[in-house]
Motif scaffolding. Sequence first.
Motif, PDB file in Angstrom:
ATOM      1  N   GLY A  50       3.349   3.677 -18.245  1.00 55.54           N
ATOM      2  CA  GLY A  50       4.219   2.828 -17.822  1.00 55.54           C
ATOM      3  C   GLY A  50       3.599   1.596 -16.961  1.00 55.54           C
ATOM      4  O   GLY A  50       4.137   1.125 -16.117  1.00 55.54           O
ATOM      5  N   GLY A  51       2.291   1.148 -17.384  1.00 51.85           N
ATOM      6  CA  GLY A  51       1.799   0.114 -16.750  1.00 51.85           C
ATOM      7  C   GLY A  51       0.989   0.451 -15.538  1.00 51.85           C
ATOM      8  O   GLY A  51       0.328  -0.555 -14.814  1.00 51.85           O
ATOM      9  N   LYS A  52       0.736   1.775 -15.022  1.00 52.61           N
ATOM     10  CA  LYS A  52      -0.035   2.162 -13.850  1.00 52.61           C
ATOM     11  C   LYS A  52      -0.647   3.249 -14.158  1.00 52.61           C
ATOM     12  O   LYS A  52      -0.649   4.312 -15.168  1.00 52.61           O
ATOM     13  CB  LYS A  52       1.041   2.541 -12.761  1.00 52.61           C
ATOM     14  N   TRP A  53      -1.704   3.347 -13.229  1.00 49.09           N
ATOM     15  CA  TRP A  53      -2.610   4.696 -13.300  1.00 49.09           C
ATOM     16  C   TRP A  53      -1.973   5.726 -12.372  1.00 49.09           C
ATOM     17  O   TRP A  53      -1.394   5.347 -11.551  1.00 49.09           O
ATOM     18  CB  TRP A  53      -3.958   4.324 -12.730  1.00 49.09           C
ATOM     19  N   GLU A  80     -10.868   0.614  -7.529  1.00 41.73           N
ATOM     20  CA  GLU A  80     -10.305  -0.473  -8.163  1.00 41.73           C
ATOM     21  C   GLU A  80      -9.087  -0.045  -9.127  1.00 41.73           C
ATOM     22  O   GLU A  80      -7.813  -0.560  -9.331  1.00 41.73           O
ATOM     23  CB  GLU A  80     -11.394  -1.119  -9.234  1.00 41.73           C
ATOM     24  N   THR A  81      -9.104   1.135  -9.748  1.00 37.13           N
ATOM     25  CA  THR A  81      -8.014   1.852 -10.188  1.00 37.13           C
ATOM     26  C   THR A  81      -6.985   2.154  -9.448  1.00 37.13           C
ATOM     27  O   THR A  81      -5.641   1.735 -10.121  1.00 37.13           O
ATOM     28  CB  THR A  81      -8.528   3.232 -10.937  1.00 37.13           C
ATOM     29  N   LEU A  82      -7.030   2.562  -8.183  1.00 36.80           N
ATOM     30  CA  LEU A  82      -5.821   2.498  -7.307  1.00 36.80           C
ATOM     31  C   LEU A  82      -5.168   1.434  -7.000  1.00 36.80           C
ATOM     32  O   LEU A  82      -3.990   1.419  -6.522  1.00 36.80           O
ATOM     33  CB  LEU A  82      -6.571   3.491  -6.093  1.00 36.80           C
ATOM     34  N   LYS A  83      -5.660   0.211  -7.379  1.00 36.40           N
ATOM     35  CA  LYS A  83      -5.038  -0.963  -6.989  1.00 36.40           C
ATOM     36  C   LYS A  83      -3.854  -1.016  -7.839  1.00 36.40           C
ATOM     37  O   LYS A  83      -2.719  -1.734  -7.688  1.00 36.40           O
ATOM     38  CB  LYS A  83      -5.813  -2.174  -7.380  1.00 36.40           C
ATOM     39  N   ASN A  84      -3.906  -0.427  -9.226  1.00 33.04           N
ATOM     40  CA  ASN A  84      -2.575  -0.341  -9.885  1.00 33.04           C
ATOM     41  C   ASN A  84      -2.266   1.068 -10.170  1.00 33.04           C
ATOM     42  O   ASN A  84      -2.120   1.563 -11.322  1.00 33.04           O
ATOM     43  CB  ASN A  84      -2.943  -1.157 -11.436  1.00 33.04           C
ATOM     44  N   SER A  85      -1.793   1.746  -8.796  1.00 26.27           N
ATOM     45  CA  SER A  85      -1.320   2.837  -8.992  1.00 26.27           C
ATOM     46  C   SER A  85      -0.179   3.125  -8.082  1.00 26.27           C
ATOM     47  O   SER A  85       0.269   2.210  -7.520  1.00 26.27           O
ATOM     48  CB  SER A  85      -2.682   4.079  -8.542  1.00 26.27           C
ATOM     49  N   TYR A  86       0.057   4.232  -7.674  1.00 26.00           N
ATOM     50  CA  TYR A  86       1.307   4.477  -6.703  1.00 26.00           C
ATOM     51  C   TYR A  86       0.794   4.915  -5.481  1.00 26.00           C
ATOM     52  O   TYR A  86      -0.171   5.413  -5.293  1.00 26.00           O
ATOM     53  CB  TYR A  86       2.233   5.743  -7.502  1.00 26.00           C
ATOM     54  N   GLU A  87       1.878   4.886  -4.418  1.00 20.68           N
ATOM     55  CA  GLU A  87       1.262   4.890  -3.187  1.00 20.68           C
ATOM     56  C   GLU A  87       0.987   6.430  -3.082  1.00 20.68           C
ATOM     57  O   GLU A  87       0.068   7.070  -2.196  1.00 20.68           O
ATOM     58  CB  GLU A  87       2.430   4.459  -2.010  1.00 20.68           C
ATOM     59  N   ASN A  88       1.821   7.204  -3.480  1.00 23.56           N
ATOM     60  CA  ASN A  88       1.530   8.795  -3.435  1.00 23.56           C
ATOM     61  C   ASN A  88       0.319   9.203  -4.014  1.00 23.56           C
ATOM     62  O   ASN A  88      -0.575   9.899  -3.142  1.00 23.56           O
ATOM     63  CB  ASN A  88       2.557   9.706  -4.180  1.00 23.56           C
ATOM     64  N   ILE A  89      -0.380   8.374  -4.798  1.00 22.81           N
ATOM     65  CA  ILE A  89      -1.694   8.971  -5.389  1.00 22.81           C
ATOM     66  C   ILE A  89      -2.467   8.469  -4.415  1.00 22.81           C
ATOM     67  O   ILE A  89      -3.666   9.137  -4.368  1.00 22.81           O
ATOM     68  CB  ILE A  89      -1.795   8.332  -6.989  1.00 22.81           C
TER      69      ILE A  89
END
Length: 200
Positions: A89-92, A180-189
């Motif tokens: 869905g466009g996110k890590w 860098e990956t977490l910039k395009n992830s969810y707050e929970n992660i």
Amino acid sequence: MYKVFVNDKPLFLTNEISKETNFQIFLLESVDIVKLIVKIFQNKVQKAYLYHPDEKQIMKTLKSKIPVNKAGGGLVYNKKGEILFIFRGGKWDLPKGGIEKGEEIEVTAMREVEEETGVNKLTITKKLQKTYHVFKRNGVYKLKITHWFEMTSDFEGTPVGQIDEGIEKAVWLKPNEIPETLKNSYENIKLLFEEENLVK
């Protein structure tokens, strides 16, 4: 205090009222939780506090107001110290999924990792925090409580994303690639990686 994410915006559940003024405060006992969630999804509320005087009753009170889905997931390391991520869905994200009837939550977490990525030979090394977020399915808002576990794997092959779950890829990432990956992830992660001291 609990942090529940609604559309990646924080809803804080607390038994303390602080002096900040840049958020709205609601009484957990009397709030119409669905109306509040809708307002957050519509960007009418940016962040909110739900107040309840008894810390032990906070999560119980929330659960009485919204259906709950229980899930398990894994923060998985391989022998090289790389971490398993999925892209959906466009996110890590990290592999996780819903509990099945009669299943232990640890079993759920390992099963979901294997189903979503093909990675097996898993060992749970420790229990991590639970994360909370609200999602909508079939027109109903639900609270997903995910139990996270740190795992190690002796898997030697290449991870493969579970296509029918919309997972476009499953990959091992080196620790220096994580921020860098977490910039395009969810707050929970991000919370999990802060807990593990893998990112600041």
